[in-house]
Write a protein that holds these residues in place. Structure first.
Motif, short mmCIF file in Angstrom:
data_model
loop_
_atom_site.label_atom_id
_atom_site.label_comp_id
_atom_site.label_asym_id
_atom_site.label_seq_id
_atom_site.Cartn_x
_atom_site.Cartn_y
_atom_site.Cartn_z
N GLN A 106 0.90 -1.03 -0.01
CA GLN A 106 -0.06 0.12 -0.06
C GLN A 106 0.71 1.09 -0.12
N GLU A 107 1.87 1.28 0.80
CA GLU A 107 2.97 2.32 0.61
C GLU A 107 3.43 2.39 -0.46
N LYS A 108 3.74 1.62 -1.24
CA LYS A 108 4.52 1.57 -2.87
C LYS A 108 3.74 2.20 -3.49
N VAL A 109 2.57 1.84 -3.62
CA VAL A 109 1.38 2.29 -4.73
C VAL A 109 0.95 3.70 -4.34
N ALA A 110 0.83 4.09 -3.12
CA ALA A 110 0.25 5.33 -2.62
C ALA A 110 1.37 6.59 -2.96
N GLN A 111 2.83 6.23 -3.33
CA GLN A 111 3.53 6.96 -3.86
C GLN A 111 3.30 7.53 -5.32
N TYR A 112 2.27 6.79 -6.16
CA TYR A 112 2.11 7.15 -7.48
C TYR A 112 0.73 7.80 -7.62
N LYS A 113 0.57 8.20 -8.80
CA LYS A 113 -0.71 8.97 -9.48
C LYS A 113 -1.34 7.85 -10.16
N PRO A 114 -2.57 8.26 -10.43
CA PRO A 114 -3.52 7.54 -11.57
C PRO A 114 -2.70 7.86 -12.98
N ASN A 115 -2.72 6.65 -13.64
CA ASN A 115 -2.11 6.68 -15.05
C ASN A 115 -0.34 6.54 -14.95
N ASP A 116 0.07 6.53 -13.84
CA ASP A 116 1.43 6.26 -13.70
C ASP A 116 1.64 4.49 -13.96
N LYS A 117 3.03 4.20 -14.52
CA LYS A 117 3.17 2.66 -14.68
C LYS A 117 4.26 2.11 -13.68
N LEU A 118 3.64 0.87 -13.12
CA LEU A 118 4.63 0.30 -12.29
C LEU A 118 4.88 -0.83 -12.84
N ARG A 119 6.05 -1.67 -12.58
CA ARG A 119 6.21 -2.76 -12.83
C ARG A 119 6.07 -3.83 -11.49
N VAL A 120 5.23 -4.89 -11.78
CA VAL A 120 4.50 -5.43 -10.50
C VAL A 120 5.00 -7.11 -10.88
N THR A 121 6.03 -7.25 -9.96
CA THR A 121 6.63 -8.75 -10.06
C THR A 121 5.84 -9.69 -8.96
N PHE A 122 5.41 -10.75 -9.36
CA PHE A 122 4.54 -11.83 -8.53
C PHE A 122 4.91 -13.11 -9.02
#
Length: 179
Positions: A106-122
């Motif tokens: 939650q802390e990691k995602v909260a640093q970004y804004k809508p339309n930002d791109k993230l690389r998610v490893t799962f």
């Protein structure tokens, strides 16, 4: 040289001694900038229901990793669904930074804004996979675990300016949480 802003103190004796909780200064700056520019906080959403991976869950689901963020459900038309993240996946990193639990995710995602791109490893079925996710804002209607949420402004157009970023429950179907 602000480090953070205190939000609460957990003190068993009622004094000002105990554990203090603070909002990191980087998050405070982003929120302040959003309020100045948009009049509301721009919250980015992945669109998943999550829980911590612990020994019991790992045993039940046959997971090899004992940390990370288990995806309990994925919202319909959410950023996660569009990026092919599925129920039972376990998120272990965001933009290459390890994620051990739900609070870190939650802390990691909260640093970004809508339309930002993230690389998610799962991990899916104990095989690692990395996808690019385009985060959505709260104005996107989401359905998670049988509950559909919608921006409060659509439901109450006369609501105060400060309520624009809030969501409300639009409809409710049977889900794993309903008894």
């Amino acid at each position: 040289e602000l480090i953070g802003i205190n939000t609460a103190i957990a003190a068993p004796t009622g004094t000002f001694a105990g554990y203090a909780f603070a909002i990191p200064s980087a998050l405070v700056k982003r929120i302040t900038d959003d309020l100045k520019k948009y009049g509301t906080v721009q919250r980015a959403m992945l669109g998943v229901g999550i829980q911590n991976v612990d020994a019991d869950l790992a045993k039940k689901e046959g997971l090899k990793q004992l940390s990370g963020v288990y995806i309990a459900n994925v919202g319909k038309n959410s950023a996660a669904q569009k990026a092919d993240i599925k129920e039972k996946d376990v998120i272990v990193a965001i933009n290459g930074d390890r994620v051990k639990n739900t609070a870190e995710r939650q802390e990691k995602v909260a640093q970004y804004k809508p339309n930002d791109k993230l690389r998610v490893t799962f991990y899916r079925k104990n095989k690692e996979k990395t996808v690019t996710v385009v985060l959505q804002g709260e104005e996107i209607q989401n359905e998670i675990a049988g509950a559909t949420f919608e921006n409060l402004q659509k439901q109450l157009p006369e609501s105060p300016k400060g309520e624009k970023g809030r969501v409300c429950l639009k409809s409710l179907k049977e889900g794993p949480w309903k008894k």
